[in-house]
Design a protein around this motif. Structure first.
Motif, PDB file in Angstrom:
ATOM      1  N   GLN A   1      16.778  -2.346  -6.931  1.00  0.00           N
ATOM      2  CA  GLN A   1      15.387  -2.320  -6.583  1.00  0.00           C
ATOM      3  C   GLN A   1      14.909  -0.879  -6.470  1.00  0.00           C
ATOM      4  O   GLN A   1      15.708   0.044  -6.469  1.00  0.00           O
ATOM      5  N   VAL A   2      13.609  -0.737  -6.375  1.00  0.00           N
ATOM      6  CA  VAL A   2      13.013   0.574  -6.195  1.00  0.00           C
ATOM      7  C   VAL A   2      12.391   0.659  -4.810  1.00  0.00           C
ATOM      8  O   VAL A   2      12.068  -0.356  -4.179  1.00  0.00           O
ATOM      9  N   GLN A   3      12.246   1.870  -4.342  1.00  0.00           N
ATOM     10  CA  GLN A   3      11.575   2.131  -3.083  1.00  0.00           C
ATOM     11  C   GLN A   3      10.426   3.093  -3.330  1.00  0.00           C
ATOM     12  O   GLN A   3      10.571   4.063  -4.072  1.00  0.00           O
ATOM     13  N   LEU A   4       9.299   2.812  -2.708  1.00  0.00           N
ATOM     14  CA  LEU A   4       8.132   3.673  -2.803  1.00  0.00           C
ATOM     15  C   LEU A   4       7.806   4.191  -1.418  1.00  0.00           C
ATOM     16  O   LEU A   4       7.709   3.414  -0.470  1.00  0.00           O
ATOM     17  N   VAL A   5       7.630   5.495  -1.307  1.00  0.00           N
ATOM     18  CA  VAL A   5       7.337   6.112  -0.032  1.00  0.00           C
ATOM     19  C   VAL A   5       6.116   6.994  -0.172  1.00  0.00           C
ATOM     20  O   VAL A   5       6.128   7.971  -0.931  1.00  0.00           O
ATOM     21  N   GLU A   6       5.068   6.656   0.569  1.00  0.00           N
ATOM     22  CA  GLU A   6       3.851   7.461   0.587  1.00  0.00           C
ATOM     23  C   GLU A   6       3.941   8.523   1.669  1.00  0.00           C
ATOM     24  O   GLU A   6       4.582   8.321   2.699  1.00  0.00           O
ATOM     25  N   SER A   7       3.270   9.623   1.434  1.00  0.00           N
ATOM     26  CA  SER A   7       3.198  10.687   2.420  1.00  0.00           C
ATOM     27  C   SER A   7       1.915  11.474   2.213  1.00  0.00           C
ATOM     28  O   SER A   7       1.258  11.358   1.181  1.00  0.00           O
ATOM     29  N   GLY A   8       1.564  12.271   3.194  1.00  0.00           N
ATOM     30  CA  GLY A   8       0.420  13.150   3.079  1.00  0.00           C
ATOM     31  C   GLY A   8      -0.808  12.729   3.860  1.00  0.00           C
ATOM     32  O   GLY A   8      -1.794  13.476   3.907  1.00  0.00           O
ATOM     33  N   GLY A   9      -0.767  11.562   4.466  1.00  0.00           N
ATOM     34  CA  GLY A   9      -1.906  11.117   5.243  1.00  0.00           C
ATOM     35  C   GLY A   9      -2.036  11.890   6.538  1.00  0.00           C
ATOM     36  O   GLY A   9      -1.153  12.656   6.929  1.00  0.00           O
ATOM     37  N   GLY A  10      -3.159  11.682   7.203  1.00  0.00           N
ATOM     38  CA  GLY A  10      -3.393  12.355   8.461  1.00  0.00           C
ATOM     39  C   GLY A  10      -4.834  12.255   8.887  1.00  0.00           C
ATOM     40  O   GLY A  10      -5.616  11.478   8.332  1.00  0.00           O
TER      41      GLY A  10
ATOM     42  N   GLY B   1       4.573   0.570  -1.486  1.00  0.00           N
ATOM     43  CA  GLY B   1       5.094   1.363  -0.402  1.00  0.00           C
ATOM     44  C   GLY B   1       4.609   0.838   0.933  1.00  0.00           C
ATOM     45  O   GLY B   1       3.873  -0.152   1.008  1.00  0.00           O
ATOM     46  N   GLN B   2       5.016   1.500   1.999  1.00  0.00           N
ATOM     47  CA  GLN B   2       4.643   1.073   3.345  1.00  0.00           C
ATOM     48  C   GLN B   2       3.262   1.557   3.763  1.00  0.00           C
ATOM     49  O   GLN B   2       2.700   1.052   4.732  1.00  0.00           O
ATOM     50  N   GLY B   3       2.729   2.510   3.052  1.00  0.00           N
ATOM     51  CA  GLY B   3       1.399   3.002   3.336  1.00  0.00           C
ATOM     52  C   GLY B   3       1.402   4.260   4.185  1.00  0.00           C
ATOM     53  O   GLY B   3       2.350   4.541   4.917  1.00  0.00           O
ATOM     54  N   THR B   4       0.323   5.009   4.070  1.00  0.00           N
ATOM     55  CA  THR B   4       0.119   6.191   4.887  1.00  0.00           C
ATOM     56  C   THR B   4      -1.316   6.176   5.400  1.00  0.00           C
ATOM     57  O   THR B   4      -2.247   5.882   4.662  1.00  0.00           O
TER      58      THR B   4
ATOM     59  N   CYS C   1       0.639   2.990  -2.376  1.00  0.00           N
ATOM     60  CA  CYS C   1       0.856   3.204  -3.795  1.00  0.00           C
ATOM     61  C   CYS C   1       1.519   1.982  -4.398  1.00  0.00           C
ATOM     62  O   CYS C   1       2.165   1.186  -3.706  1.00  0.00           O
ATOM     63  N   ASN C   2       1.357   1.852  -5.691  1.00  0.00           N
ATOM     64  CA  ASN C   2       1.807   0.686  -6.431  1.00  0.00           C
ATOM     65  C   ASN C   2       2.536   1.135  -7.690  1.00  0.00           C
ATOM     66  O   ASN C   2       2.179   2.132  -8.317  1.00  0.00           O
ATOM     67  N   GLY C   3       3.560   0.383  -8.049  1.00  0.00           N
ATOM     68  CA  GLY C   3       4.273   0.671  -9.278  1.00  0.00           C
ATOM     69  C   GLY C   3       4.851  -0.594  -9.887  1.00  0.00           C
ATOM     70  O   GLY C   3       4.905  -1.642  -9.244  1.00  0.00           O
TER      71      GLY C   3
ATOM     72  N   PHE D   1      10.403   2.383 -14.906  1.00  0.00           N
ATOM     73  CA  PHE D   1       9.487   2.102 -13.816  1.00  0.00           C
ATOM     74  C   PHE D   1       8.463   3.219 -13.737  1.00  0.00           C
ATOM     75  O   PHE D   1       8.801   4.383 -13.941  1.00  0.00           O
ATOM     76  N   TYR D   2       7.236   2.858 -13.455  1.00  0.00           N
ATOM     77  CA  TYR D   2       6.224   3.888 -13.293  1.00  0.00           C
ATOM     78  C   TYR D   2       5.300   3.562 -12.136  1.00  0.00           C
ATOM     79  O   TYR D   2       4.909   2.417 -11.932  1.00  0.00           O
ATOM     80  N   VAL D   3       4.980   4.595 -11.390  1.00  0.00           N
ATOM     81  CA  VAL D   3       3.992   4.467 -10.335  1.00  0.00           C
ATOM     82  C   VAL D   3       2.622   4.585 -10.977  1.00  0.00           C
ATOM     83  O   VAL D   3       2.390   5.465 -11.809  1.00  0.00           O
ATOM     84  N   ARG D   4       1.708   3.722 -10.603  1.00  0.00           N
ATOM     85  CA  ARG D   4       0.483   3.596 -11.370  1.00  0.00           C
ATOM     86  C   ARG D   4      -0.811   3.547 -10.585  1.00  0.00           C
ATOM     87  O   ARG D   4      -1.887   3.675 -11.193  1.00  0.00           O
ATOM     88  N   GLY D   5      -0.777   3.302  -9.288  1.00  0.00           N
ATOM     89  CA  GLY D   5      -2.052   3.148  -8.624  1.00  0.00           C
ATOM     90  C   GLY D   5      -2.026   3.383  -7.129  1.00  0.00           C
ATOM     91  O   GLY D   5      -0.983   3.310  -6.483  1.00  0.00           O
ATOM     92  N   TRP D   6      -3.211   3.681  -6.618  1.00  0.00           N
ATOM     93  CA  TRP D   6      -3.438   3.798  -5.189  1.00  0.00           C
ATOM     94  C   TRP D   6      -4.422   2.727  -4.737  1.00  0.00           C
ATOM     95  O   TRP D   6      -5.454   2.498  -5.387  1.00  0.00           O
ATOM     96  N   TYR D   7      -4.101   2.091  -3.638  1.00  0.00           N
ATOM     97  CA  TYR D   7      -4.937   1.096  -3.015  1.00  0.00           C
ATOM     98  C   TYR D   7      -5.123   1.478  -1.555  1.00  0.00           C
ATOM     99  O   TYR D   7      -4.352   2.263  -1.006  1.00  0.00           O
ATOM    100  N   ARG D   8      -6.128   0.906  -0.934  1.00  0.00           N
ATOM    101  CA  ARG D   8      -6.333   1.174   0.480  1.00  0.00           C
ATOM    102  C   ARG D   8      -6.824  -0.076   1.181  1.00  0.00           C
ATOM    103  O   ARG D   8      -7.424  -0.958   0.573  1.00  0.00           O
ATOM    104  N   GLN D   9      -6.568  -0.124   2.466  1.00  0.00           N
ATOM    105  CA  GLN D   9      -6.998  -1.243   3.277  1.00  0.00           C
ATOM    106  C   GLN D   9      -7.491  -0.722   4.621  1.00  0.00           C
ATOM    107  O   GLN D   9      -6.736  -0.112   5.374  1.00  0.00           O
ATOM    108  N   ALA D  10      -8.753  -0.967   4.892  1.00  0.00           N
ATOM    109  CA  ALA D  10      -9.350  -0.611   6.163  1.00  0.00           C
ATOM    110  C   ALA D  10      -9.226  -1.793   7.114  1.00  0.00           C
ATOM    111  O   ALA D  10      -9.085  -2.942   6.678  1.00  0.00           O
TER     112      ALA D  10
END
Length: 117
Positions: free
Chosen positions: A1-10, A108-111, A95-97, A31-40
Motif C-alpha cells: 500500500q501507499v501512504q500519503l502525508v500532508e504537511s505545511g498547514g497552520g 492522507g490524514q489532512g492538514t 491530498c489524493n492519489g 502511483f501519482y499524487v493528483r489533487g487537493w481537497y478540503r473540508q470545512a
C-alpha cells in the motif's frame, strides 16, 4: 500500500500564504499524487485543485488565481501554493492519489489550515 502525508498547514492571517506538501511513500510504482481537497466544519469535502497525469491543472473557481498546484514526479510529492488566503479557505486540506491503472483513491490524514485575524 501507499501512504500519503500532508504537511505545511497552520494559522495565517488573511492575505497571507502557505505552501502545503503531500508526500507519497510505500508502494509508489505507477502511483501519482493528483489533487487537493478540503473540508470545512459542517461542509462536504470539495475539490480544490487537480493535476492530471499529463500535467494539466484545474482549479475550483473559488481559488483560481490564488492557488497553484504542482507535482514533483520523481519524488511523488504534491504541492499547493496558497496565496491571498481568505477566512473562507479555512479547512482541513487532504491530498489524493491513485495508481495509473486502477481508479481507487488514496487519501492522507489532512492538514489544518486556519485563516483568521
Amino acid at each position: 500500500q501507499v501512504q500519503l502525508v500532508e504537511s505545511g498547514g497552520g494559522l495565517v492571517q488573511p492575505g497571507g500564504s502557505l505552501r502545503l506538501s503531500c508526500a507519497a511513500s510505500g508502494s509508489t510504482f505507477s502511483f501519482y499524487v493528483r489533487g487537493w481537497y478540503r473540508q470545512a466544519p459542517g461542509k462536504q469535502r470539495e475539490l480544490v485543485a487537480i493535476i492530471t497525469a499529463g500535467g494539466t491543472t484545474n482549479y475550483a473557481d473559488s481559488v483560481k488565481g490564488r492557488f497553484t498546484i504542482s507535482r514533483d514526479n520523481a519524488k511523488n510529492t504534491l504541492y499547493l501554493q496558497m496565496n491571498s488566503l481568505k477566512p473562507e479557505d479555512t479547512a482541513v486540506y487532504y491530498c489524493n492519489g491513485r495508481y495509473v491503472s486502477v481508479q481507487n483513491d488514496y487519501w492522507g490524514q489532512g492538514t489544518q489550515v486556519t485563516v483568521s485575524s
